[in-house]
Design an enzyme around this catalytic site. Structure first.
Site, short mmCIF file in Angstrom:
data_model
loop_
_atom_site.label_atom_id
_atom_site.label_comp_id
_atom_site.label_asym_id
_atom_site.label_seq_id
_atom_site.Cartn_x
_atom_site.Cartn_y
_atom_site.Cartn_z
N LYS A 22 64.51 -41.56 -45.08
CA LYS A 22 65.13 -40.53 -44.25
C LYS A 22 66.60 -40.87 -43.99
CE LYS A 22 64.63 -40.70 -39.60
NZ LYS A 22 65.92 -40.69 -38.91
N ASN A 23 66.84 -42.12 -43.59
CA ASN A 23 68.20 -42.49 -43.19
C ASN A 23 69.17 -42.60 -44.36
OD1 ASN A 23 67.39 -42.46 -40.58
ND2 ASN A 23 67.47 -44.67 -40.24
N CYS A 124 70.97 -40.50 -25.72
CA CYS A 124 69.66 -40.32 -26.33
C CYS A 124 68.72 -41.35 -25.75
CB CYS A 124 69.73 -40.38 -27.85
SG CYS A 124 69.52 -42.00 -28.51
N ARG A 129 74.68 -44.76 -27.13
CA ARG A 129 75.04 -44.46 -28.52
C ARG A 129 76.31 -43.62 -28.64
NH1 ARG A 129 69.68 -43.07 -31.92
NH2 ARG A 129 70.64 -44.23 -33.58
N ASP A 313 64.99 -50.85 -36.11
CA ASP A 313 64.01 -49.78 -36.33
C ASP A 313 62.59 -50.30 -36.61
OD1 ASP A 313 65.91 -47.89 -35.85
OD2 ASP A 313 66.16 -47.25 -37.93
N ARG A 405 59.62 -36.63 -36.90
CA ARG A 405 61.02 -36.69 -37.33
C ARG A 405 61.19 -37.67 -38.48
NH1 ARG A 405 65.04 -38.28 -32.98
NH2 ARG A 405 66.23 -38.22 -34.91
C1 UD1 Z 1 71.48 -45.76 -37.73
C2 UD1 Z 1 70.08 -45.30 -38.01
C3 UD1 Z 1 69.14 -45.75 -36.90
C4 UD1 Z 1 69.25 -47.27 -36.70
C5 UD1 Z 1 70.69 -47.68 -36.52
C6 UD1 Z 1 70.89 -49.20 -36.48
C7 UD1 Z 1 70.43 -43.23 -39.24
C8 UD1 Z 1 70.32 -41.76 -39.26
N1 UD1 Z 1 70.06 -43.84 -38.11
O1 UD1 Z 1 71.88 -45.13 -36.51
O2 UD1 Z 1 67.81 -45.39 -37.26
O3 UD1 Z 1 68.51 -47.66 -35.58
O4 UD1 Z 1 71.50 -47.18 -37.59
O5 UD1 Z 1 70.40 -49.78 -37.63
O6 UD1 Z 1 70.78 -43.85 -40.22
N2 UD1 Z 1 78.02 -47.72 -31.69
C9 UD1 Z 1 79.16 -47.65 -30.91
N3 UD1 Z 1 80.11 -46.73 -31.25
C10 UD1 Z 1 80.00 -45.91 -32.35
C11 UD1 Z 1 78.84 -46.00 -33.14
C12 UD1 Z 1 77.87 -46.93 -32.78
O7 UD1 Z 1 79.30 -48.38 -29.93
O8 UD1 Z 1 80.91 -45.10 -32.58
C13 UD1 Z 1 76.96 -48.70 -31.34
C14 UD1 Z 1 75.62 -48.05 -31.04
O9 UD1 Z 1 75.54 -47.59 -29.70
C15 UD1 Z 1 74.67 -49.18 -31.33
C16 UD1 Z 1 75.34 -49.91 -32.51
O10 UD1 Z 1 76.71 -49.50 -32.47
O11 UD1 Z 1 74.60 -50.05 -30.23
C17 UD1 Z 1 74.76 -49.58 -33.87
O12 UD1 Z 1 74.70 -48.19 -34.03
P1 UD1 Z 1 74.84 -47.47 -35.45
O13 UD1 Z 1 74.69 -48.50 -36.53
O14 UD1 Z 1 76.04 -46.63 -35.45
O15 UD1 Z 1 73.56 -46.54 -35.44
P2 UD1 Z 1 73.41 -45.10 -36.06
O16 UD1 Z 1 74.26 -44.97 -37.27
O17 UD1 Z 1 73.51 -44.09 -34.99
#
Ligand code: UD1
Length: 426
Positions: A22-23, A124, A129, A313, A405
C-alpha cells in the site's frame, strides 16, 4: 459498521499470498501526475486507501482504468493512470482528511503546474504528524508557500529549481514529495538524510524508468536530475513488507506453519531478526518466506527506527505477540508519539503491559481471553486480531474500517489457513 469475530486457538497452516505494498503504491500513483503519458502499475492491492487515492487523482483530472491481475496466485490489480491534463490543482479537505498520504500530491502538482493547494492533513490518531519538512524542502526549491484557511497554498510561477536540502529528521512522505518535485525541477536536487524505506526506493526506481536520472537510490543521499518532460512506464509494486511482517507475527502467535507466498525476506530483515531471537523460524523459499516456530516464544526487546531498523508499522503486532512470550519485552517507539493505543485494548484481553513514556514493558502471560475490542488505527487494529487468534474464546473487533485501509481480505487470508474468523456486516 462491520465487525470481525475471531474464535481463538487455531494454528495457522498453509499459505498466504502477500499483496502489493500500500505504502509503495500510493506515491507511485501520485507519480502519474508528473507526465501526460500513461503510467501502468501492476500488483496494486485492493484497499480503501487505494480507492481514496483514485478519487483524489480523478478530481485532479487523472483518467484511471483497472484490470484484474494476470498472475495466477496474485490478486493484484493493474491500474493505468493518465494525467493528460490537470483539471484541478486543489486537493480538497474532504479527501485529504481521510488519508494523510494525500499530501504527496503537493510536490508533483507544484512541479508540473507551478501551483498547488492542498488541505492540511491535520492531527491523526497516532500523534501530531506535521508536514513542516515537506514545506521546508519545497521552499528550498524556490516555492512560495503560505497557509491559508487550512490549506497549504504553494506557488512556483517560474518552476521549481534544483537545490540541496538536508532533512533534519528522516521522513518517508517528505522524501517522496521532494523526489517527485525534483523530477520536474530545473537542475539537480540533492536530498541528504533521505528516508531509505523500500517504498521510497520503489518510487525512485519507477521515476528512473520515466526518464529521471536518480543516483544514490537506497542510500541516505539522493541526487535527482530534473527533466522537462517525463514518459510513461510500466512498474510492478513491491510486496507489502508490513503485511508480510504482520502475518509472520500472526503465524508465530498460533505456533503455526505457513508459507508467505511473494513475501521478500530482504525487506523485513530487522523484524525477522527480532522474531528469530524470540524463537520464530523464518526461511527464504522459492516462492517467498516460510514461517514456523521451533519451540517456545521468548520475550525480546524492540525499538522502532527508520529503515533498515524495526518498522513502527510492526510495533503493535510485535507487542501482541510478546504478550504471550516467556519473560519480559521492552518495546520502545521512537518514530511516533502516542502510538500505544492498542495497549488498553490488549489489556482488556488479559495482557500485562506497562507504558512509561515511549517504552512499554510487556510481561508475558500464560493466556489471553477473548473480548470486545476497538480498533483505533490501522496497525493497532491488526494487533488485536493477532491477539484474538491466540485468545481463549471469542474476540469481536469493532471499527474494522481501520483494518480495511491497509489489509486486503484479511479474514479470507486467515480463514484459508484454518483460523475461525468471520466478518459481521453492518
Ligand atoms: C509513512 C507511512 C507510515 C509509517 C511512517 C514511518 C505511508 C503512506 N505511510 O508515513 O505507515 O508509519 O512512514 O515509517 O507511507 N514528521 C515531521 N514533519 C514532517 C513529516 C514528518 O515532524 O513534515 C515526523 C512525523 O510526525 C513522524 C516522523 O517524522 O514523527 C516520521 O514520519 P514520516 O516518515 O513522514 O511518516 P509518513 O510519511 O507520514
Amino acid at each position: 459498521m462491520d465487525r470481525i469475530r475471531i474464535k481463538g486457538g487455531r494454528q495457522l497452516k498453509g499459505e498466504i499470498v502477500v499483496s502489493g505494498s500500500k505504502n509503495a503504491c500510493l506515491p507511485l500513483m501520485v507519480a502519474s501526475l508528473l507526465t501526460d503519458q500513461p503510467l501502468t502499475l501492476k500488483n496494486v492491492p485492493r484497499l480503501a486507501d487505494i480507492t481514496t487515492m483514485i478519487r483524489l487523482l480523478q478530481q485532479h483530472g487523472v483518467e484511471i482504468s483497472a484490470t484484474p491481475g494476470e498472475n495466477g496466485h496474485s490478486h493484484g490489480t493493474t491500474l493505468t493512470l493518465k494525467a493528460g491534463k490537470i483539471a484541478s490543482t486543489t486537493a480538497p479537505y474532504d479527501i485529504v482528511r481521510k488519508m494523510r498520504a494525500s499530501v504527496l500530491v503537493l510536490g508533483a502538482l507544484l512541479a508540473r503546474e507551478g501551483e498547488a493547494r492542498v488541505s492540511l492533513p491535520g492531527g491523526c490518531a497516532i500523534g501530531a504528524r506535521p508536514v513542516d519538512l515537506h514545506i521546508a524542502g519545497l521552499k528550498a526549491m524556490g516555492a512560495e508557500i503560505d497557509i491559508d484557511r487550512g490549506y497549504i497554498v504553494a506557488k512556483a510561477p517560474e518552476g521549481l529549481k534544483g537545490a540541496r536540502y538536508t532533512f533534519p529528521k528522516v521522513s518517508v512522505g517528505a522524501t517522496e514529495n521532494l523526489i517527485m518535485a525534483a523530477a520536474l525541477a530545473k537542475g539537480t536536487t540533492v536530498l541528504d538524510n533521505a528516508a531509505r524505506e523500500p517504498e521510497v526506493t520503489d518510487l525512485a526506481e519507477c521515476l528512473s524508468k520515466m526518464g529521471v536520472s536518480i543516483s544514490g537510490i537506497g542510500t541516505e543521499t539522493l541526487t535527482i536530475g530534473g527533466m522537462e518532460r517525463l514518459t510513461g512506464t510500466t512498474h510492478t509494486v513491491i510486496p507489502d513488507r508490513i503485511e508480510t511482517g504482520t502475518y509472520a507475527m500472526a503465524i508465530a502467535m498460533t505456533a503455526g506453519d505457513v508459507e508467505l507466498v511473494g513475501g521478500r525476506l530482504d525487506l523485513v530483515e530487522a523484524a525477522a531478526q527480532s522474531l528469530r531471537a524470540a524463537g520464530v523460524v523464518l526461511k527464504k523459499t522459492n516462492r517467498g518466506i516460510h514461517v514456523g516456530r521451533a519451540n517456545g516464544l521468548h520475550g525480546v526487546d524492540v525499538m522502532t527506527e527508520p529503515y533498515p531498523g524495526f518498522p513502527t508499522d510492526l510495533q503493535a503486532q510485535m507487542m501482541a505477540l510478546m504478550t504471550r512470550a516467556e519473560g519480559a519485552s521492552m518495546i520502545t517507539e521512537t518514530i511516533f508519539e502516542s502510538r500505544f493505543m492498542h495497549v488498553p485494548e490488549l489489556a482488556r484481553m488479559g495482557a500485562n503491559v506497562t507504558v512509561h513514556h515511549e517504552s512499554a514493558l510487556v510481561r508475558g502471560v500464560p493466556k489471553l481471553r477473548g473480548a470486545e475490542v476497538m480498533a483505533t488505527d490501522l496497525r493497532a487494529s491488526v494487533s488485536l486480531a493477532i491477539a484474538g487468534l491466540a485468545a481463549e474464546g471469542e474476540t469481536t473487533l469493532h471499527r474494522v474500517y481501520h483494518l480495511d485501509r491497509g489489509y486486503e481480505r484479511l479474514e479470507e487470508k486467515l480463514a484459508a489457513c484454518g483460523a475461525e474468523i468471520e466478518r459481521l456486516k453492518g
